[in-house]
Design a protein around this motif. Structure first.
Motif, short mmCIF file in Angstrom:
data_model
loop_
_atom_site.label_atom_id
_atom_site.label_comp_id
_atom_site.label_asym_id
_atom_site.label_seq_id
_atom_site.Cartn_x
_atom_site.Cartn_y
_atom_site.Cartn_z
N GLN A 22 37.24 4.44 -28.54
CA GLN A 22 35.88 3.95 -29.18
C GLN A 22 36.30 2.84 -30.21
O GLN A 22 35.13 1.92 -30.40
N PHE A 23 37.43 2.72 -30.89
CA PHE A 23 37.43 2.07 -31.87
C PHE A 23 38.78 1.46 -31.94
O PHE A 23 39.85 1.85 -31.68
N THR A 24 38.86 0.19 -32.65
CA THR A 24 40.27 -0.40 -32.92
C THR A 24 40.77 0.36 -34.10
O THR A 24 39.96 1.27 -35.08
N ARG A 25 41.79 0.01 -34.89
CA ARG A 25 42.37 0.42 -36.03
C ARG A 25 41.35 0.35 -37.00
O ARG A 25 40.99 1.28 -37.67
N SER A 26 40.88 -0.84 -37.32
CA SER A 26 40.15 -1.15 -38.32
C SER A 26 38.78 -0.35 -38.19
O SER A 26 38.11 0.04 -39.11
N GLY A 27 38.26 -0.38 -36.97
CA GLY A 27 36.91 0.43 -36.84
C GLY A 27 36.88 1.62 -36.92
O GLY A 27 35.88 2.30 -37.61
N LEU A 28 38.04 2.38 -36.72
CA LEU A 28 38.20 3.90 -36.80
C LEU A 28 38.36 4.12 -38.26
O LEU A 28 37.76 4.95 -38.83
N ALA A 29 38.74 3.21 -39.05
CA ALA A 29 39.07 3.33 -40.77
C ALA A 29 37.61 3.17 -41.18
O ALA A 29 37.24 3.75 -42.07
N LYS A 30 36.92 2.13 -40.72
CA LYS A 30 35.50 1.76 -41.14
C LYS A 30 34.58 3.25 -40.98
O LYS A 30 33.85 3.70 -41.99
N LEU A 31 34.51 3.75 -40.08
CA LEU A 31 33.93 5.04 -39.46
C LEU A 31 34.27 6.11 -40.56
O LEU A 31 33.22 6.65 -41.34
N LEU A 32 35.52 6.01 -40.80
CA LEU A 32 36.03 7.34 -41.77
C LEU A 32 35.81 7.08 -42.98
O LEU A 32 35.46 8.01 -44.04
N VAL A 33 35.67 5.74 -43.70
CA VAL A 33 35.27 5.51 -44.86
C VAL A 33 33.85 5.53 -45.12
O VAL A 33 33.32 5.80 -46.15
N GLY A 34 33.12 5.28 -44.08
CA GLY A 34 31.35 5.14 -44.32
C GLY A 34 31.11 3.69 -44.54
O GLY A 34 30.02 3.70 -45.20
N SER A 35 31.94 2.93 -43.81
CA SER A 35 31.58 1.46 -44.02
C SER A 35 30.10 0.99 -43.58
O SER A 35 29.59 1.72 -42.74
N GLY A 36 29.51 -0.06 -44.42
CA GLY A 36 28.27 -0.61 -43.67
C GLY A 36 28.30 -1.49 -42.59
O GLY A 36 27.61 -2.32 -42.36
N SER A 37 29.67 -1.69 -42.32
CA SER A 37 29.77 -2.81 -41.48
C SER A 37 29.06 -2.67 -40.24
O SER A 37 28.86 -1.33 -39.85
N SER A 38 28.48 -3.62 -39.48
CA SER A 38 27.78 -3.41 -38.39
C SER A 38 28.55 -2.90 -37.11
O SER A 38 27.85 -2.08 -36.19
N ARG A 39 29.85 -2.89 -36.95
CA ARG A 39 30.47 -1.98 -36.01
C ARG A 39 30.33 -0.54 -36.20
O ARG A 39 30.28 0.19 -35.07
N VAL A 40 30.32 0.16 -37.14
CA VAL A 40 29.71 1.58 -37.39
C VAL A 40 28.30 1.82 -37.99
O VAL A 40 27.90 2.86 -38.23
N ASP A 41 27.75 0.69 -38.16
CA ASP A 41 26.28 0.76 -38.69
C ASP A 41 25.35 1.92 -38.08
O ASP A 41 24.42 2.51 -38.68
N GLY A 42 25.42 2.01 -36.73
CA GLY A 42 24.59 3.17 -35.83
C GLY A 42 25.18 4.28 -35.85
O GLY A 42 24.48 5.24 -35.16
N LEU A 43 26.21 4.48 -36.66
CA LEU A 43 26.84 5.82 -36.63
C LEU A 43 27.00 6.63 -37.72
O LEU A 43 27.71 7.37 -37.92
N THR A 44 25.89 6.39 -38.60
CA THR A 44 25.79 7.46 -39.85
C THR A 44 25.67 8.76 -39.65
O THR A 44 25.80 9.51 -40.40
N ASP A 45 25.25 9.10 -38.42
CA ASP A 45 24.89 10.51 -38.09
C ASP A 45 26.08 10.97 -37.28
O ASP A 45 26.21 12.48 -37.41
N ASP A 46 26.98 10.32 -37.24
CA ASP A 46 28.52 10.95 -36.72
C ASP A 46 29.14 11.79 -37.83
O ASP A 46 29.05 11.41 -38.81
N PRO A 47 29.75 12.98 -37.36
CA PRO A 47 30.13 13.94 -38.20
C PRO A 47 31.41 13.60 -38.99
O PRO A 47 31.90 13.87 -40.13
N ASP A 48 31.95 12.26 -38.56
CA ASP A 48 33.31 11.75 -39.08
C ASP A 48 32.75 10.54 -40.16
O ASP A 48 33.72 10.08 -40.99
#
Length: 90
Positions: A22-48
């Protein structure tokens, strides 16, 4: 999990296992950090989302690269993170 993994690496593997391809290396890192990036913007409810907010994105990407080198993770043809041949099974 494997014996020599740090808690940070274990958290990365758990997230990668939940989201294979689902994610590139950077995208996975952005999800785990809780970035406001548009790549993970819709995933704020994700447990990770934001699970590793106390770590920097670069530090998490570095750990992802180590896990790739060790065979715990791999990259698919689109350079997205997937479980590698040494991915721990529970």
């Amino acid at each position: 999990m494997a014996d020599l993994l740090t808690p940070l690496q274990e958290a990365i593997l758990i997230c990668a296992g939940r989201n294979p391809g689902q994610f590139t290396r950077s995208g996975l890192a952005k999800l785990l950090v809780g970035s406001g990036s548009s790549r993970v913007d819709g995933l704020t409810d994700d447990p990770d989302y934001g699970r590793l907010a106390e770590h920097g994105r670069k530090a998490i990407t570095f750990e992802i690269d180590i896990l790739i080198q060790q065979g715990y993770l791999d990259l698919d043809q689109q350079q997205r993170v997937i479980p590698g041949p040494n991915f721990p099974t529970v």
